[in-house]
Design a protein around this motif. Structure first.
Motif, PDB file in Angstrom:
ATOM      1  N   THR A 168      52.180 -49.145  -7.802  1.00  0.00           N
ATOM      2  CA  THR A 168      50.847 -48.777  -8.287  1.00  0.00           C
ATOM      3  C   THR A 168      50.228 -47.699  -7.411  1.00  0.00           C
ATOM      4  O   THR A 168      49.650 -46.724  -7.916  1.00  0.00           O
ATOM      5  N   MET A 169      50.344 -47.846  -6.098  1.00  0.00           N
ATOM      6  CA  MET A 169      49.804 -46.820  -5.200  1.00  0.00           C
ATOM      7  C   MET A 169      50.492 -45.482  -5.405  1.00  0.00           C
ATOM      8  O   MET A 169      49.836 -44.431  -5.436  1.00  0.00           O
ATOM      9  N   LEU A 170      51.809 -45.506  -5.567  1.00  0.00           N
ATOM     10  CA  LEU A 170      52.536 -44.255  -5.778  1.00  0.00           C
ATOM     11  C   LEU A 170      52.136 -43.619  -7.101  1.00  0.00           C
ATOM     12  O   LEU A 170      51.982 -42.397  -7.189  1.00  0.00           O
ATOM     13  N   ALA A 171      51.944 -44.444  -8.134  1.00  0.00           N
ATOM     14  CA  ALA A 171      51.536 -43.912  -9.430  1.00  0.00           C
ATOM     15  C   ALA A 171      50.138 -43.304  -9.370  1.00  0.00           C
ATOM     16  O   ALA A 171      49.876 -42.253  -9.971  1.00  0.00           O
ATOM     17  N   VAL A 172      49.227 -43.942  -8.647  1.00  0.00           N
ATOM     18  CA  VAL A 172      47.855 -43.422  -8.537  1.00  0.00           C
ATOM     19  C   VAL A 172      47.851 -42.090  -7.801  1.00  0.00           C
ATOM     20  O   VAL A 172      47.222 -41.113  -8.241  1.00  0.00           O
ATOM     21  N   SER A 173      48.548 -42.009  -6.681  1.00  0.00           N
ATOM     22  CA  SER A 173      48.597 -40.744  -5.943  1.00  0.00           C
ATOM     23  C   SER A 173      49.281 -39.662  -6.772  1.00  0.00           C
ATOM     24  O   SER A 173      48.872 -38.492  -6.745  1.00  0.00           O
ATOM     25  N   GLY A 174      50.316 -40.032  -7.513  1.00  0.00           N
ATOM     26  CA  GLY A 174      50.973 -39.063  -8.375  1.00  0.00           C
ATOM     27  C   GLY A 174      50.065 -38.568  -9.485  1.00  0.00           C
ATOM     28  O   GLY A 174      50.083 -37.381  -9.835  1.00  0.00           O
ATOM     29  N   MET A 175      49.253 -39.462 -10.030  1.00  0.00           N
ATOM     30  CA  MET A 175      48.326 -39.055 -11.089  1.00  0.00           C
ATOM     31  C   MET A 175      47.273 -38.102 -10.548  1.00  0.00           C
ATOM     32  O   MET A 175      46.931 -37.103 -11.202  1.00  0.00           O
ATOM     33  N   TRP A 176      46.750 -38.369  -9.366  1.00  0.00           N
ATOM     34  CA  TRP A 176      45.752 -37.469  -8.772  1.00  0.00           C
ATOM     35  C   TRP A 176      46.371 -36.122  -8.419  1.00  0.00           C
ATOM     36  O   TRP A 176      45.748 -35.068  -8.620  1.00  0.00           O
ATOM     37  N   ALA A 177      47.588 -36.131  -7.899  1.00  0.00           N
ATOM     38  CA  ALA A 177      48.259 -34.869  -7.574  1.00  0.00           C
ATOM     39  C   ALA A 177      48.532 -34.063  -8.844  1.00  0.00           C
ATOM     40  O   ALA A 177      48.343 -32.841  -8.881  1.00  0.00           O
ATOM     41  N   PRO A 232      41.873 -23.389  -7.781  1.00  0.00           N
ATOM     42  CA  PRO A 232      43.314 -23.448  -8.061  1.00  0.00           C
ATOM     43  C   PRO A 232      44.192 -23.270  -6.823  1.00  0.00           C
ATOM     44  O   PRO A 232      45.226 -23.931  -6.699  1.00  0.00           O
ATOM     45  N   ARG A 233      43.800 -22.393  -5.914  1.00  0.00           N
ATOM     46  CA  ARG A 233      44.634 -22.191  -4.727  1.00  0.00           C
ATOM     47  C   ARG A 233      44.618 -23.402  -3.811  1.00  0.00           C
ATOM     48  O   ARG A 233      45.660 -23.824  -3.294  1.00  0.00           O
ATOM     49  N   ALA A 234      43.446 -23.965  -3.601  1.00  0.00           N
ATOM     50  CA  ALA A 234      43.363 -25.160  -2.762  1.00  0.00           C
ATOM     51  C   ALA A 234      44.089 -26.334  -3.413  1.00  0.00           C
ATOM     52  O   ALA A 234      44.727 -27.146  -2.722  1.00  0.00           O
ATOM     53  N   ALA A 235      44.000 -26.429  -4.736  1.00  0.00           N
ATOM     54  CA  ALA A 235      44.670 -27.526  -5.430  1.00  0.00           C
ATOM     55  C   ALA A 235      46.174 -27.459  -5.266  1.00  0.00           C
ATOM     56  O   ALA A 235      46.846 -28.499  -5.141  1.00  0.00           O
ATOM     57  N   ALA A 236      46.732 -26.241  -5.255  1.00  0.00           N
ATOM     58  CA  ALA A 236      48.175 -26.101  -5.076  1.00  0.00           C
ATOM     59  C   ALA A 236      48.626 -26.604  -3.712  1.00  0.00           C
ATOM     60  O   ALA A 236      49.757 -27.096  -3.564  1.00  0.00           O
ATOM     61  N   ILE A 252      46.751 -28.953  -1.823  1.00  0.00           N
ATOM     62  CA  ILE A 252      46.351 -30.348  -1.644  1.00  0.00           C
ATOM     63  C   ILE A 252      47.237 -31.287  -2.452  1.00  0.00           C
ATOM     64  O   ILE A 252      47.532 -32.408  -2.017  1.00  0.00           O
ATOM     65  N   SER A 253      47.677 -30.861  -3.622  1.00  0.00           N
ATOM     66  CA  SER A 253      48.427 -31.744  -4.510  1.00  0.00           C
ATOM     67  C   SER A 253      49.679 -32.330  -3.860  1.00  0.00           C
ATOM     68  O   SER A 253      49.862 -33.556  -3.875  1.00  0.00           O
ATOM     69  N   PRO A 254      50.587 -31.542  -3.280  1.00  0.00           N
ATOM     70  CA  PRO A 254      51.759 -32.166  -2.650  1.00  0.00           C
ATOM     71  C   PRO A 254      51.401 -33.041  -1.455  1.00  0.00           C
ATOM     72  O   PRO A 254      52.098 -34.028  -1.187  1.00  0.00           O
ATOM     73  N   VAL A 255      50.312 -32.713  -0.768  1.00  0.00           N
ATOM     74  CA  VAL A 255      49.888 -33.551   0.351  1.00  0.00           C
ATOM     75  C   VAL A 255      49.448 -34.925  -0.140  1.00  0.00           C
ATOM     76  O   VAL A 255      49.789 -35.962   0.450  1.00  0.00           O
ATOM     77  N   VAL A 256      48.704 -34.940  -1.243  1.00  0.00           N
ATOM     78  CA  VAL A 256      48.245 -36.216  -1.800  1.00  0.00           C
ATOM     79  C   VAL A 256      49.432 -37.079  -2.215  1.00  0.00           C
ATOM     80  O   VAL A 256      49.491 -38.275  -1.903  1.00  0.00           O
ATOM     81  N   PHE A 257      50.400 -36.476  -2.899  1.00  0.00           N
ATOM     82  CA  PHE A 257      51.548 -37.268  -3.339  1.00  0.00           C
ATOM     83  C   PHE A 257      52.396 -37.723  -2.157  1.00  0.00           C
ATOM     84  O   PHE A 257      52.905 -38.848  -2.149  1.00  0.00           O
TER      85      PHE A 257
END
Length: 464
Positions: A35-44, A139-143, A145-150
């Motif tokens: 569940t935790m992995l799925a939540v972080s993946g969804m946010w990423a 968009p640049r910050a999201a690119a 932050i996303s792998p860091v979140v996952f």
């Protein structure tokens, strides 16, 4: 979709989640970590999705009119944001309700714990919506932050000591069968903070970004309405920017090597797209290997693996689509159409075989079933490549499918057109389910392979 069509789907999902296999999955010790992995993946994923298609989006003309006016973005684009966010929140809440109801009905959880998990699921939906908006606004910050979140989500799912200090860890601790459920206060605080940041994020939306996203979405929906799903996906395909100085064509080499090298260099010029495709192939191989474990739902995981494999082959099969597009014209390279298609098939076949064998062998070392997993994944990979070839040769929508198909249940014309548009995905999913059941009955996989190959050959012979 009406309630009449949604009700059977919900009923089927509820029955599967209350079955013995479904309950075993929901009550396994790894369920909170998943569940935790799925939540972080969804946010990423939400952060990345906002870069290409954000939630605060209108039609191109309305977007230009409102974005160039003095009306604040938080007011002019609030409607689309609320509509998109409501769908995301409804989806995550529905998942929480299904999980909680299944555990309560089987006696593995109390209604109060299930209710807390449903509330946490709603918070996940709200944060996902704001992350989607953040990806559109930054968009640049999201690119970045996303792998860091996952990555943090993956680490948290394996290190229990980190769970009380991460938002996805709080959701995992709120899982109905978890020991601790007193983590709603911090997740509610994060949700309120994210919702309060929405106006500031909307004020960062530039007219250039909004107009570009609106135009691309309008083009994609136009193609999708005409059942040209491949063209719709091409609208969002990244333009090659890396490695343009590399020489892709080397005529001195043998012809198969020339085309193999050409396709490899062409795919490498979009490294992010290529890396995502390779990860998709690896994920498909891992899921297929898990489908051979008796405790897991074999055919369902196999079908999902087939769909992911079909999608992941997209960046590897650009050459196949090129060969299919010129197959009915005069020869471009002094070779026949059949040889051109064969040469462009080499790169996806070699890449698929290498990725599937390595990933399947690594997973099989942990759970067993090495030989059946490798052979089954290879068969599924070859069938997925054949499905990609057939999809490239499909051509435009046949006019015969535009006529209505009246039945006592209503007009099935739309269903027929959707089936035609997604036949590659459906057949690959069926191939994945058949490959997962190959130990019980290899006949089904053989039948799917014959049907898929016959369809592709027929399309090749009748190419326009």
């Amino acid at each position: 979709m009406t309630l009449v069509t949604i009700a059977p789907i919900v009923r089927a999902i509820s029955v599967s989640m209350t079955s013995a296999e479904g309950v075993a999955l929901l009550t396994s010790p790894e369920a909170p970590s998943v569940t935790m992995l799925a939540v972080s993946g969804m946010w990423a994923f939400s952060l990345l999705l906002g870069r290409v298609r954000g939630p605060a989006l209108r039609s191109p003309f309305v977007t230009h009119a409102l974005a160039s006016s003095d009306v604040p973005r938080a007011t002019s684009f609030r409607g689309p944001l609320l509509g998109s966010g409501t769908m995301v929140v409804a989806l995550t809440t529905a998942v929480g309700v299904l999980i909680g109801a299944s555990l309560v009905s089987t006696g593995h959880s109390t209604p109060s714990d299930a209710g807390l998990f449903v509330l946490a699921s709603t918070c996940v939906g709200v944060i996902s919506s704001i992350a989607w908006l953040a990806g559109q606004a930054m968009p640049r910050a999201a690119a970045l932050i996303s792998p860091v979140v996952f990555a943090l989500g993956a680490v948290t799912s394996t290190v229990p000591e980190m769970q009380p200090f991460t938002p996805w860890g709080w959701v995992g601790l709120a899982y109905p069968v978890a020991a601790a459920t007193g983590t709603l206060a911090p997740i509610l605080a994060v949700t309120a903070t994210a919702a309060a940041a929405a106006p500031a994020l909307m004020s960062r939306l530039s007219i250039t970004l909004l107009a570009a996203q609106a135009a691309r979405w309008a083009a994609a929906t136009s193609y999708a309405t005409g059942m040209e799903l491949a063209a719709a996906a091409t609208v969002y395909q990244a333009a090659p920017k890396v490695g343009r100085h590399l020489r892709a064509v080397r005529p001195a080499l043998p012809s198969p090597v020339v085309f193999l090298l050409r396709d490899a260099v062409g795919a490498a010029r979009t490294p992010v797209r290529l890396a995502a495709a390779a990860l998709a192939l690896a994920a498909a191989a891992a899921l297929f290997t898990l489908s051979l474990v008796p405790e897991w739902p074999d055919w369902a995981l196999g079908a999902v693996a087939g769909v992911i494999l079909f999608a992941g082959l997209g960046p590897f099969t650009d050459g196949i689509r090129h060969a299919a597009s010129v197959a009915s014209d005069l020869p471009l390279y002094g070779i026949s159409d059949a040889r051109l298609l064969t040469y462009h098939t080499l790169f996806p076949v070699f890449a698929t075989i290498a990725t599937l064998v390595v990933t399947t062998a690594a997973c099989a070392l942990l759970i067993g079933h090495a030989i059946p997993a490798i052979l089954g994944s290879l068969a599924l990979g070859i069938l997925a490549v054949i499905a990609r070839i057939g999809n490239a040769l499909k051509g435009p929508l046949p006019p015969a499918l535009l006529s209505p198909i009246p039945t006592p249940m209503g007009d099935l014309g739309a269903a027929a057109r959707l089936t035609w548009a997604m036949d590659g995905v459906l057949l690959t999913a069926l191939a994945g389910a058949s490959a997962a059941l190959v130990l019980q009955s290899p006949v089904l996989l053989l039948a799917v392979g014959i049907a898929l190959t016959s369809l592709t050959i027929r399309r090749w012979r009748h190419r326009a």
